[in-house]
Design a protein around this motif. Structure first.
Motif, PDB file in Angstrom:
ATOM      1  N   CYS A   1       0.883  -1.335  -0.014  1.00 24.42           N
ATOM      2  CA  CYS A   1      -0.146  -0.209  -0.006  1.00 24.42           C
ATOM      3  C   CYS A   1       0.741   1.344   0.079  1.00 24.42           C
ATOM      4  O   CYS A   1       0.561   2.280  -0.844  1.00 24.42           O
ATOM      5  N   GLY A   2       1.982   1.640   0.883  1.00 25.99           N
ATOM      6  CA  GLY A   2       2.793   2.372   0.820  1.00 25.99           C
ATOM      7  C   GLY A   2       3.547   2.591  -0.473  1.00 25.99           C
ATOM      8  O   GLY A   2       3.488   3.912  -0.918  1.00 25.99           O
ATOM      9  N   LEU A   3       4.184   1.685  -1.030  1.00 27.74           N
ATOM     10  CA  LEU A   3       5.024   1.828  -2.210  1.00 27.74           C
ATOM     11  C   LEU A   3       3.899   2.019  -3.446  1.00 27.74           C
ATOM     12  O   LEU A   3       4.422   2.992  -4.217  1.00 27.74           O
ATOM     13  N   TRP A   4       2.840   1.683  -3.492  1.00 26.42           N
ATOM     14  CA  TRP A   4       2.055   2.034  -4.703  1.00 26.42           C
ATOM     15  C   TRP A   4       1.430   3.342  -4.568  1.00 26.42           C
ATOM     16  O   TRP A   4       1.241   4.038  -5.486  1.00 26.42           O
ATOM     17  N   THR A   5       1.056   3.894  -3.108  1.00 23.54           N
ATOM     18  CA  THR A   5       0.910   5.423  -3.028  1.00 23.54           C
ATOM     19  C   THR A   5       2.050   5.957  -3.547  1.00 23.54           C
ATOM     20  O   THR A   5       1.713   7.123  -4.185  1.00 23.54           O
ATOM     21  N   VAL A   6       3.073   5.898  -3.028  1.00 18.33           N
ATOM     22  CA  VAL A   6       4.151   6.598  -3.412  1.00 18.33           C
ATOM     23  C   VAL A   6       4.483   6.715  -4.800  1.00 18.33           C
ATOM     24  O   VAL A   6       4.727   7.981  -5.458  1.00 18.33           O
ATOM     25  N   ALA A   7       4.246   5.624  -5.708  1.00 10.28           N
ATOM     26  CA  ALA A   7       4.534   5.395  -7.087  1.00 10.28           C
ATOM     27  C   ALA A   7       3.509   6.322  -7.839  1.00 10.28           C
ATOM     28  O   ALA A   7       3.522   7.170  -8.633  1.00 10.28           O
ATOM     29  N   GLY A   8       2.074   6.367  -7.022  1.00 12.01           N
ATOM     30  CA  GLY A   8       1.155   7.209  -7.715  1.00 12.01           C
ATOM     31  C   GLY A   8       1.401   8.598  -7.709  1.00 12.01           C
ATOM     32  O   GLY A   8       1.162   9.471  -8.434  1.00 12.01           O
ATOM     33  N   VAL A   9       2.136   8.973  -6.643  1.00 16.46           N
ATOM     34  CA  VAL A   9       2.374  10.530  -6.340  1.00 16.46           C
ATOM     35  C   VAL A   9       3.485  11.074  -7.288  1.00 16.46           C
ATOM     36  O   VAL A   9       3.240  11.983  -7.586  1.00 16.46           O
ATOM     37  N   VAL A  10       4.211  10.158  -7.124  1.00 17.38           N
ATOM     38  CA  VAL A  10       5.598  10.402  -8.033  1.00 17.38           C
ATOM     39  C   VAL A  10       5.318  10.439  -9.444  1.00 17.38           C
ATOM     40  O   VAL A  10       5.946  11.234 -10.400  1.00 17.38           O
ATOM     41  N   ALA A  11       4.700   9.682 -10.007  1.00 13.94           N
ATOM     42  CA  ALA A  11       4.086   9.290 -11.362  1.00 13.94           C
ATOM     43  C   ALA A  11       3.904  10.850 -11.998  1.00 13.94           C
ATOM     44  O   ALA A  11       3.841  10.851 -12.880  1.00 13.94           O
ATOM     45  N   LEU A  12       3.158  11.427 -11.077  1.00 14.72           N
ATOM     46  CA  LEU A  12       2.658  12.604 -11.538  1.00 14.72           C
ATOM     47  C   LEU A  12       3.844  13.879 -12.049  1.00 14.72           C
ATOM     48  O   LEU A  12       3.172  14.774 -12.859  1.00 14.72           O
ATOM     49  N   LYS A  13       4.766  13.691 -11.263  1.00 14.99           N
ATOM     50  CA  LYS A  13       5.821  14.821 -11.677  1.00 14.99           C
ATOM     51  C   LYS A  13       7.093  14.068 -12.265  1.00 14.99           C
ATOM     52  O   LYS A  13       8.133  14.520 -12.885  1.00 14.99           O
ATOM     53  N   ALA A  14       7.079  12.626 -12.587  1.00 13.98           N
ATOM     54  CA  ALA A  14       8.228  12.076 -12.835  1.00 13.98           C
ATOM     55  C   ALA A  14       8.397  11.818 -14.522  1.00 13.98           C
ATOM     56  O   ALA A  14       9.501  11.532 -14.867  1.00 13.98           O
ATOM     57  N   ASP A  15       7.397  12.115 -15.158  1.00 16.91           N
ATOM     58  CA  ASP A  15       7.517  12.095 -16.611  1.00 16.91           C
ATOM     59  C   ASP A  15       8.029  11.012 -17.172  1.00 16.91           C
ATOM     60  O   ASP A  15       9.030  10.807 -17.853  1.00 16.91           O
ATOM     61  N   SER A  16       7.317   9.782 -16.324  1.00 19.69           N
ATOM     62  CA  SER A  16       7.932   8.398 -16.812  1.00 19.69           C
ATOM     63  C   SER A  16       6.619   7.849 -17.257  1.00 19.69           C
ATOM     64  O   SER A  16       5.594   7.380 -16.337  1.00 19.69           O
ATOM     65  N   ASN A  17       6.487   7.187 -18.460  1.00 16.57           N
ATOM     66  CA  ASN A  17       5.172   6.600 -19.041  1.00 16.57           C
ATOM     67  C   ASN A  17       5.083   5.457 -18.415  1.00 16.57           C
ATOM     68  O   ASN A  17       3.962   4.973 -18.121  1.00 16.57           O
ATOM     69  N   PHE A  18       6.216   4.509 -18.171  1.00 20.62           N
ATOM     70  CA  PHE A  18       6.091   3.091 -17.574  1.00 20.62           C
ATOM     71  C   PHE A  18       5.491   3.573 -15.949  1.00 20.62           C
ATOM     72  O   PHE A  18       4.742   2.740 -15.935  1.00 20.62           O
ATOM     73  N   LEU A  19       6.176   4.445 -15.352  1.00 22.86           N
ATOM     74  CA  LEU A  19       5.614   4.534 -14.129  1.00 22.86           C
ATOM     75  C   LEU A  19       4.287   4.971 -13.978  1.00 22.86           C
ATOM     76  O   LEU A  19       3.308   4.582 -13.255  1.00 22.86           O
ATOM     77  N   SER A  20       3.909   5.955 -14.928  1.00 20.36           N
ATOM     78  CA  SER A  20       2.223   6.119 -15.068  1.00 20.36           C
ATOM     79  C   SER A  20       1.559   5.003 -15.259  1.00 20.36           C
ATOM     80  O   SER A  20       0.226   4.992 -14.768  1.00 20.36           O
ATOM     81  N   VAL A  21       1.712   4.305 -16.287  1.00 19.26           N
ATOM     82  CA  VAL A  21       0.943   3.081 -16.517  1.00 19.26           C
ATOM     83  C   VAL A  21       0.899   2.315 -15.504  1.00 19.26           C
ATOM     84  O   VAL A  21      -0.476   1.603 -15.474  1.00 19.26           O
ATOM     85  N   TRP A  22       1.536   2.090 -14.658  1.00 19.61           N
ATOM     86  CA  TRP A  22       1.634   1.174 -13.584  1.00 19.61           C
ATOM     87  C   TRP A  22       1.239   1.679 -12.359  1.00 19.61           C
ATOM     88  O   TRP A  22       0.430   1.093 -11.393  1.00 19.61           O
ATOM     89  N   ALA A  23       1.355   2.965 -11.960  1.00 24.77           N
ATOM     90  CA  ALA A  23       0.709   3.698 -10.841  1.00 24.77           C
ATOM     91  C   ALA A  23      -0.561   3.817 -10.945  1.00 24.77           C
ATOM     92  O   ALA A  23      -1.463   4.025  -9.930  1.00 24.77           O
TER      93      ALA A  23
END
Length: 401
Positions: A180-202
């Motif tokens: 739960c913690g890691l997925w939450t962090v991934a979702g927040v980071v994905a908004l600014k990370a400019d990573s399509n891969f991270l956005s797809v999985w977040a």
């Protein structure tokens, strides 16, 4: 609809044997009917004009029915965590494949056939699109959905693949919280990370519902703690953050007129109901008919949209709208029941048995290969087989698959 297809609703009753959360079956059907109302009453597909002309009250209420998808995701987080507890990755795969695909295949083929025979509300897809849709992976390879509601299934699949990492290691309280913690962090980071891969999985707009569902199940299985309430609170606030975008996505230009407070209230109610379930407020509900109601949910979600639109278009000038609408709903419920009894149950059983045999064959041949490698190991070497993973929850040894 997006939609999640949960597994068994039997859950360990905190040391008191097995009990079934019947209320989840009922809540699933309510969520499906919300989505159905949104499609049939808010959208003009099939009617040829804005449907509010025949019922302004229903029209304004139903334009928030898309929230049923969010409710599905909440339930999915709860149920997937529940149904994988103490089970292997192979069990998880077997359960999901046999649950998701039989009704889905019928939905794809039947919807494609209806659109081919009566292309009144939408053109029929070509054969390649239909065949690709049968994999449920069409969005991943850039192919359109035969039915628009299938978009949510790909979101569900991504959640299953991510949670499979937890199942592989063995589902425990600590690992669920870490997930739960890691997925939450991934979702927040994905908004600014400019990573399509991270956005797809977040999948940030929807992950808060899955994560909150997992936390609610941990409350139900063990007990509420400040940590679990904190997880739910964070996910609730994130869910509220995405409500406006979801409203614009589903209501379009009408979003400014509708503002957004009813949608926000809908999210609050969804979290409150799930909290009540987690705290055991509905444990005494034992209405057996809810089991049947829940079994209709997945086929209903898969079948209702374009088949219903086509029926509306064919009959709208012959039958009054206030008669036609409930009649189509009843028809779709009956069709869903037929798919459940005649397809889901027998084909699901066949798939479970087939996958089980395949997994057994894989394990048997893997052991034979390991033994062969051990026999042929050179001097001074040793081929040590991979030890079984210890399941500390029950004190037994189990294979990873």
């Amino acid at each position: 609809m997006p939609f999640a297809a949960p597994g068994t609703l039997a859950v360990p009753g905190k040391g008191q044997g097995q009990s079934r959360l019947y209320v989840l079956d009922g809540l699933r059907l309510v969520a499906a009917l919300m989505v159905l109302a949104y499609h049939y009453i808010t959208l003009r597909d099939g009617w040829g004009h804005d449907p509010h002309a025949f019922s302004p009250t229903l029209y304004h209420l139903s334009q928030f029915g898309w929230l049923g998808v969010e409710v599905f995701f909440l339930i999915s987080g709860f149920v997937i965590c529940m149904s994988t507890w103490g089970r292997s990755l192979g069990d998880f795969v077997k359960s999901r494949v046999s649950r998701l695909y039989p009704a889905y295949w019928v939905g794809v083929l039947l919807t494609a056939a209806v659109l081919m025979l009566w292309p009144r509300v939408r053109s029929a897809d070509n054969l390649e699109t239909v065949l690709t849709n049968l994999t449920m992976l069409q969005q991943g390879v850039g192919v359109s959905d035969v039915d628009d509601v299938y978009w949510s299934l790909f979101v569900e699949l991504k959640f299953y693949l991510l949670f499979a990492l937890v199942v592989y290691r063995g589902v425990t309280y600590r690992r669920c919280v870490l997930f739960c913690g890691l997925w939450t962090v991934a979702g927040v980071v994905a908004l600014k990370a400019d990573s399509n891969f991270l956005s797809v999985w977040a999948i940030a707009p929807y992950s808060p519902y899955f994560i909150a569902g997992i936390a609610f199940y941990l409350m139900h299985r063990f007990k509420p703690t400040l940590l679990l309430w904190a997880i739910v609170a964070v996910e609730f606030l994130l869910a509220q953050h995405y409500v406006r975008g979801r409203l614009i996505m589903n209501v379009g230009a009408k979003a400014s007129m509708a503002h957004g407070w009813p949608a926000r209230v809908g999210v609050i109610l969804a979290f409150v109901i799930m909290a009540a379930i987690a705290l055991g407020a509905f444990d005494r509900v034992r209405w057996s008919w809810l089991t049947t109601a829940g079994s209709l949910t997945y086929p209903l979600y898969l079948l209702h949209m374009y088949i219903g639109f086509t029926l509306i278009d064919l009959l709208r000038n012959r039958v009054p709208a206030l008669v036609l609408l409930p009649s189509i709903v009843v028809f779709m419920l009956l069709l869903s029941y037929a798919v459940h009894r005649l397809v889901e149950r027998p084909l699901g059983k066949w798939l479970r048995n087939g996958i089980q045999k395949g997994l057994q064959e894989m394990r048997r041949n893997s052991k034979s290969q390991a033994a062969s490698e051990s026999d042929t190991a050179g001097p001074g070497t040793s081929a040590t087989p991979q030890p079984a993973v210890e399941d500390r929850r029950v004190g037994t040894q189990r294979p990873r698959w």
